[in-house]
Write a protein that holds these residues in place. Structure first.
Motif, mmCIF file in Angstrom:
data_model
loop_
_atom_site.group_PDB
_atom_site.id
_atom_site.type_symbol
_atom_site.label_atom_id
_atom_site.label_comp_id
_atom_site.label_asym_id
_atom_site.label_seq_id
_atom_site.Cartn_x
_atom_site.Cartn_y
_atom_site.Cartn_z
ATOM 1 N N LYS A 183 -20.502 -0.734 -17.291
ATOM 2 C CA LYS A 183 -21.492 -1.379 -16.536
ATOM 3 C C LYS A 183 -21.995 -0.678 -15.439
ATOM 4 O O LYS A 183 -23.246 -0.806 -15.197
ATOM 5 C CB LYS A 183 -20.998 -2.923 -16.088
ATOM 6 C CG LYS A 183 -20.890 -3.807 -17.728
ATOM 7 C CD LYS A 183 -20.192 -5.185 -17.204
ATOM 8 C CE LYS A 183 -19.824 -5.800 -18.469
ATOM 9 N NZ LYS A 183 -19.546 -7.311 -18.087
ATOM 10 N N ALA A 184 -20.999 -0.123 -14.519
ATOM 11 C CA ALA A 184 -21.777 0.451 -13.334
ATOM 12 C C ALA A 184 -22.682 1.667 -13.854
ATOM 13 O O ALA A 184 -23.756 2.018 -13.225
ATOM 14 C CB ALA A 184 -20.591 1.055 -12.612
ATOM 15 N N ASP A 204 -24.247 1.833 -16.675
ATOM 16 C CA ASP A 204 -25.430 1.439 -16.983
ATOM 17 C C ASP A 204 -26.736 0.916 -15.762
ATOM 18 O O ASP A 204 -27.720 1.174 -15.883
ATOM 19 C CB ASP A 204 -25.333 0.096 -17.793
ATOM 20 C CG ASP A 204 -26.629 -0.610 -18.363
ATOM 21 O OD1 ASP A 204 -27.512 0.491 -19.083
ATOM 22 O OD2 ASP A 204 -26.677 -1.723 -18.635
ATOM 23 N N ARG A 205 -26.032 0.243 -14.786
ATOM 24 C CA ARG A 205 -26.773 0.013 -13.488
ATOM 25 C C ARG A 205 -27.243 1.212 -12.900
ATOM 26 O O ARG A 205 -28.314 1.274 -12.354
ATOM 27 C CB ARG A 205 -26.005 -0.802 -12.782
ATOM 28 C CG ARG A 205 -25.663 -2.263 -13.176
ATOM 29 C CD ARG A 205 -24.985 -3.173 -12.201
ATOM 30 N NE ARG A 205 -24.841 -4.326 -12.658
ATOM 31 C CZ ARG A 205 -23.842 -5.287 -12.293
ATOM 32 N NH1 ARG A 205 -23.348 -5.162 -11.241
ATOM 33 N NH2 ARG A 205 -23.835 -6.312 -12.886
ATOM 34 N N PRO A 247 -12.536 1.043 -18.447
ATOM 35 C CA PRO A 247 -12.500 -0.420 -18.440
ATOM 36 C C PRO A 247 -14.373 -0.643 -18.723
ATOM 37 O O PRO A 247 -15.110 0.074 -18.292
ATOM 38 C CB PRO A 247 -11.977 -0.861 -17.168
ATOM 39 C CG PRO A 247 -12.012 0.357 -16.364
ATOM 40 C CD PRO A 247 -12.055 1.648 -17.335
ATOM 41 N N ASP A 248 -14.530 -1.932 -18.946
ATOM 42 C CA ASP A 248 -15.883 -2.413 -19.120
ATOM 43 C C ASP A 248 -16.493 -2.275 -17.744
ATOM 44 O O ASP A 248 -17.955 -2.024 -17.768
ATOM 45 C CB ASP A 248 -16.140 -3.700 -19.550
ATOM 46 C CG ASP A 248 -15.827 -3.927 -21.075
ATOM 47 O OD1 ASP A 248 -15.895 -2.990 -21.791
ATOM 48 O OD2 ASP A 248 -15.313 -5.030 -21.490
ATOM 49 N N LYS A 249 -16.040 -2.570 -16.466
ATOM 50 C CA LYS A 249 -16.657 -2.322 -15.293
ATOM 51 C C LYS A 249 -17.320 -0.901 -15.187
ATOM 52 O O LYS A 249 -18.367 -0.761 -14.408
ATOM 53 C CB LYS A 249 -15.733 -2.531 -14.191
ATOM 54 C CG LYS A 249 -15.499 -4.146 -14.143
ATOM 55 C CD LYS A 249 -14.854 -4.362 -12.772
ATOM 56 C CE LYS A 249 -14.402 -5.969 -12.945
ATOM 57 N NZ LYS A 249 -13.617 -6.123 -11.442
ATOM 58 N N CYS A 250 -16.823 0.180 -15.802
ATOM 59 C CA CYS A 250 -16.884 1.473 -15.530
ATOM 60 C C CYS A 250 -18.400 1.690 -16.257
ATOM 61 O O CYS A 250 -19.408 2.217 -15.781
ATOM 62 C CB CYS A 250 -15.981 2.501 -15.893
ATOM 63 S SG CYS A 250 -14.560 2.857 -15.027
#
Length: 69
Positions: A52-53, A55-56, A47-50
């Motif tokens: 983004k995490a 990346d952060r 998922p996109d949340k993974c």
């Protein structure tokens, strides 16, 4: 004097067109990652949340070299 100018031009061209270590790692790493994601079915389902995490996390823990103040 002409030799110094020629050497200076060659050095300037080399510094412009030869990537730094960081740039080379980005070129190699991003290309390899894209190829891996294209061929791996499990990676395609992340998922996109993974993403983004990750990346952060990378932004937080990978320090940029600080410029002299």
């Amino acid at each position: 004097m002409k030799r110094f100018v020629v050497c200076g031009v060659i050095a300037a061209m080399a510094s412009i067109f030869i990537p730094s270590t960081k740039e080379m790692l980005l070129i190699y790493g991003v290309g390899g990652t894209i190829d891996y994601i294209k061929t791996n079915d499990t990676a395609k389902q992340l998922p996109d949340k993974c993403i983004k995490a990750l990346d952060r996390f990378a932004d937080k823990y990978i320090d940029e070299p600080e410029k002299d103040k």
